[in-house]
Write an enzyme that holds these catalytic residues in place. Structure first.
Site, PDB file in Angstrom:
ATOM      1  CB  ALA A  85     -34.256  36.140  28.740  1.00 51.26           C
ATOM      2  CG  ASP A  86     -31.252  40.690  24.543  1.00 52.00           C
ATOM      3  OD1 ASP A  86     -31.515  40.152  23.450  1.00 52.00           O
ATOM      4  OD2 ASP A  86     -30.281  41.449  24.712  1.00 52.00           O
ATOM      5  CB  THR A  87     -27.551  37.283  27.155  1.00 47.28           C
ATOM      6  OG1 THR A  87     -28.455  36.584  28.011  1.00 47.28           O
ATOM      7  CG2 THR A  87     -26.161  37.263  27.770  1.00 47.28           C
TER       8      THR A  87
END
Length: 212
Positions: A85-87
């Site tokens: 995941a990456d934000t």
């Protein structure tokens, strides 16, 4: 408790869930929805060839998941689901990751205060079983966040807490910055770092999820 299973001839055999992240917030969110997992953070430097925020987070989430899965394969581990995941935060065309300094955090917050911005989280799901990768699926979620105006004194006081340093956009919606959040449109958990509602639905649609 949620168990991950494969959906082929070995149906019923559990998949080990690997979170390709060191983020305590993502760990808490997976625990919150009852997923039994093991955290294996990647070590490679993050880079992207994309410019659009939705594409940026999807590419970075894939790179994270791919790196961790490759490491597990080298160690001889099989039957696993890797979640990467990456934000990032996007404001008027500017993509914001984590600030590198307190001054950078102040600059980001100065841009975001009193306006609406978007938070994008990309998620990649990689499943490997019986020596082969059977699933590769990437998606993203977007949430609009509106912030109250902040004075320069308030911005510097918040940045001085250190809470900004490991947060995209230099703020934590679940932390002290909550007092400056006017409202959101979309998934709150997406802003925290992992859209667990969407994650659950994607896992279910892929046939690797069983609720017991």
């Amino acid at each position: 408790m949620i168990n991950m299973i494969n959906n082929n001839e070995n149906k019923g055999k559990k998949l080990q869930v690997i979170l390709a992240s060191a983020s305590p917030r993502r760990k808490e969110l997976l625990m919150q929805i009852g997923i039994d997992y093991r955290a294996v953070p990647g070590t490679a430097e993050e880079y992207t060839t994309k410019t659009e925020p939705a594409e940026v987070v999807q590419e970075l989430s894939y790179r994270k998941a791919e790196e961790v899965l490759a490491g597990l394969v080298r160690q001889g581990e099989e039957d696993c689901l890797v979640i990467g995941a990456d934000t990032v935060v996007s404001h008027r065309g500017r993509v914001m990751g984590k600030p590198g300094s307190e001054e950078a955090a102040c600059q980001m917050l100065s841009c975001l205060q009193g306006s609406i911005h978007q938070v994008y989280t990309g998620v990649t799901l990689l499943v490997r079983e019986k020596g082969q990768q059977s699933v590769c699926h990437t998606f993203y979620e977007k949430t609009d966040v509106s912030m109250y105006p902040m004075t320069e004194e308030e911005i510097r006081a918040y940045a001085a807490t250190g809470e900004s340093m490991d947060k995209a956009g230099a703020y934590a919606i679940q932390g002290r910055c909550a007092v400056y959040i006017r409202g959101i449109c979309g998934d709150y958990n997406n802003v925290v770092g992992l859209p667990v509602g969407r994650l659950y639905q994607e896992l279910k649609s892929l046939g690797v999820l069983e609720c017991i």
